[in-house]
Design a protein around this motif. Structure first.
Motif, PDB file in Angstrom:
ATOM      1  N   HIS A  50       0.844  -1.202   0.000  1.00 58.97           N
ATOM      2  CA  HIS A  50       0.000   0.000   0.000  1.00 58.97           C
ATOM      3  C   HIS A  50       0.876   1.247   0.000  1.00 58.97           C
ATOM      4  CE1 HIS A  50      -3.994   1.905   1.606  1.00 58.97           C
ATOM      5  NE2 HIS A  50      -3.323   2.768   0.860  1.00 58.97           N
ATOM      6  N   HIS A  53       1.648   5.155  -2.241  1.00 61.11           N
ATOM      7  CA  HIS A  53       1.120   6.154  -3.188  1.00 61.11           C
ATOM      8  C   HIS A  53       2.256   7.074  -3.629  1.00 61.11           C
ATOM      9  CE1 HIS A  53      -3.116   5.191  -2.322  1.00 61.11           C
ATOM     10  NE2 HIS A  53      -2.813   5.185  -1.039  1.00 61.11           N
ATOM     11  N   LYS A  99      -9.403  -0.934  -6.053  1.00 57.09           N
ATOM     12  CA  LYS A  99      -9.741  -0.264  -4.802  1.00 57.09           C
ATOM     13  C   LYS A  99     -10.901   0.694  -5.026  1.00 57.09           C
ATOM     14  CE  LYS A  99      -7.430   2.603  -1.244  1.00 57.09           C
ATOM     15  NZ  LYS A  99      -6.227   3.448  -1.086  1.00 57.09           N
ATOM     16  N   HIS A 126      -5.941  -0.249   5.286  1.00 58.54           N
ATOM     17  CA  HIS A 126      -5.614   0.618   6.430  1.00 58.54           C
ATOM     18  C   HIS A 126      -6.671   0.658   7.527  1.00 58.54           C
ATOM     19  CE1 HIS A 126      -8.073   3.447   4.238  1.00 58.54           C
ATOM     20  NE2 HIS A 126      -7.128   3.881   3.446  1.00 58.54           N
ATOM     21  N   ASP A 173       0.547   2.641   3.620  1.00 66.21           N
ATOM     22  CA  ASP A 173      -0.217   3.760   3.047  1.00 66.21           C
ATOM     23  C   ASP A 173       0.719   4.963   2.864  1.00 66.21           C
ATOM     24  OD1 ASP A 173      -2.330   5.130   1.976  1.00 66.21           O
ATOM     25  OD2 ASP A 173      -3.386   5.443   3.874  1.00 66.21           O
TER      26      ASP A 173
HETATM   27 ZN   LIG Z   1      -3.999   4.632   0.587  1.00 67.24          ZN
END
Ligand SMILES: [Zn+2]
Length: 465
Positions: free
Chosen positions: A61, A63, A152, A241, A316
């Motif tokens: 996870h 970004h 997602k 998360h 995340d």
């Molecule tokens: Zn995320």
């Protein structure tokens, strides 16, 4: 190219054993107790005495360069995967984004362009779906075939990524046919926006109120809802998360009744709390969604990891500078870009707070940072294991070394650390990606563009503990 690693203890999800490892080119060729003593010739040798050999960490996870709130997450695939490697993570799975009104393909192409030629270690993609319609549903089948089998959807962020229940259910029906996996950001975004607007109207504009407005019960409600929708569609579902006791209760109940429900949590929910957001605008450093919770949720999340109601820990990772980026939300917490840096610290934090603190075994640690992510995301046993035939993604890990986390010394391209000043026990000394040493004793020895796109299979829907 043959590399021989001697004298280490191989720590795997299923057990630990003292053994030598022989690498031929990119893969593990042999594992044995006396390879070093057998007179075998190798081009390079690594003495791992006193250290663990663990499969490279897998962070499912991240970004990199995510557009959010009028700016972009700062790490590129180059800086982000390099920081990951310093922290013992050799594979990331990042989220490609479908922009509203565009095709999934356009989003995917854009992410391939960001990563290819830049990543220093291997990477895969999930796909964020912003629109669910006949065209994007048809594209899902194609993406599954191309090794991007996860999608997602969000019950949060109305007007941005938000999907209503019908859209989510349609996507779920599609994965029932194409074998993909639905991942959800489960918070009730509609209700949160009502509370957030009330807080701002009452003059509560500090970052702290970002945490206050996103009630745990809103996460619990949305988590239960998407699990129930997935059960109705007859598919597995993965909750990203997970931060709150309320959501964990929904996951636990689902798993207890035999539902194929899976979930991750993140280090920030295990080690940080709402108190960290209370220091005026400094609290913006800790603005992410779901938000940090009161500290009493932490023990419950650890229990979830111990009992396998939570299968793994990802980060995340979504870094924004405090100066210039987080500051966009001065005077209104709703405008603070959401996200924290973390890809570099996950393996050590979980070793220190999990293994050293006596909460989990070193084998469970390896499982939640590497093996379970590989299994759930279709990379096992190519990744996630030290086994003959697996990619030689190996970390020579010193379980006794101590280091102090700081923005001054980290490798993430961001101007602060959420864990500034925290000392952790455990450090990645040597990191190999497919047989190549890319980090050695604090120096980067890899190269930009070395990382490869990993085409992934469908998940292994097995109970992982
Ligand atoms: Zn995320």
């Amino acid at each position: 190219m043959r590399t021989l690693i001697t004298n280490g203890i191989i720590v795997g999800a299923a057990g630990s054993t003292a053994a030598d490892v022989l690498i031929e080119d990119e893969t593990i060729a042999a594992i044995g107790s006396d390879l070093g003593a057998s007179g075998l010739s190798a081009d390079q040798s690594i003495d791992a005495a006193g250290r663990y050999l663990i499969p490279g960490g897998i962070d499912v996870h991240t970004h990199m360069e995510l557009p959010f709130g009028g700016t972009f997450a700062k790490d590129t695939f180059e800086t982000g995967t390099r920081a990951a490697a310093f922290g013992g993570t050799t594979t990331v799975v990042d989220f490609a984004v479908q922009s509203r009104g565009k095709s999934l393909r356009e989003g995917l192409d854009a992410w391939h362009a960001k990563a290819e030629g830049n990543a220093v270690a291997d990477y895969g993609f999930h796909m964020i779906m912003s629109d669910v319609n006949d065209d994007t549903l048809a594209e899902m089948d194609q993406l599954v075939a191309e090794g991007i089998p996860d999608f997602k959807l969000f019950t949060a962020y109305p007007g941005v990524f938000y999907s209503d229940d019908g859209a989510i259910f349609r996507a779920m029906q599609r994965t029932a046919k194409n074998g993909g996996l639905i991942m959800t950001h489960a918070e009730n975004g509609m209700a949160i926006d009502v509370v957030a607007a009330d807080e701002v109207a009452a003059g509560h504009t500090d970052p702290y109120y970002h945490g206050v407005a996103r009630y745990p019960i809103f996460e619990g409600e949305a988590t239960n809802r998407v699990i129930r929708l997935a059960e109705a569609a007859g598919i597995p579902v993965y909750i990203v998360h997970l931060s709150a006791r309320d959501a964990l209760e929904a996951v636990r109940a689902a798993r207890d009744r035999g539902s194929m429900t899976f979930a991750e949590t993140c280090p920030q929910y295990l080690f940080l709390s709402l108190d960290d957001m209370a220091n005026g605008f400094e609290g913006a450093k800790f603005v992410c969604s779901p938000p940090l919770r009161t500290a009493d949720h932490q023990d419950e999340l650890w229990r979830g990891l111990v009992k396998d109601d939570l299968q793994l820990v990802s980060t995340d990772h979504c870094p924004f500078d405090f100066h210039g980026q987080k500051e966009l939300g001065k005077g209104d917490f709703r405008k603070i870009p959401n996200g924290l840096p973390g890809v570099e610290d996950r393996v050590d934090l979980l070793h220190d707070g999990g293994v050293v603190a006596g909460r989990i075994s070193r084998e469970r640690w390896v499982e939640i940072i590497s093996t379970a992510p590989a299994k759930l995301f279709g990379m096992y046993p190519q990744k996630g294991a030290i086994a003959v035939g697996s990619d030689a993604d190996i970390v020579v890990y010193d379980p006794n070394a101590k280091r102090t986390i700081s923005a001054k010394t980290h490798h993430m391209d961001v101007d602060y650390s959420c864990y500034e000043g925290r000392t952790v026990q455990g450090r990645s000394d040597i990191v190999l990606s497919r047989g190549t040493v890319i980090v050695r004793d604090g120096d980067f020895t890899g190269r930009r563009g070395y990382g490869r796109f990993i085409k992934r299979a469908a998940a292994e829907y097995v109970r992982l503990a």
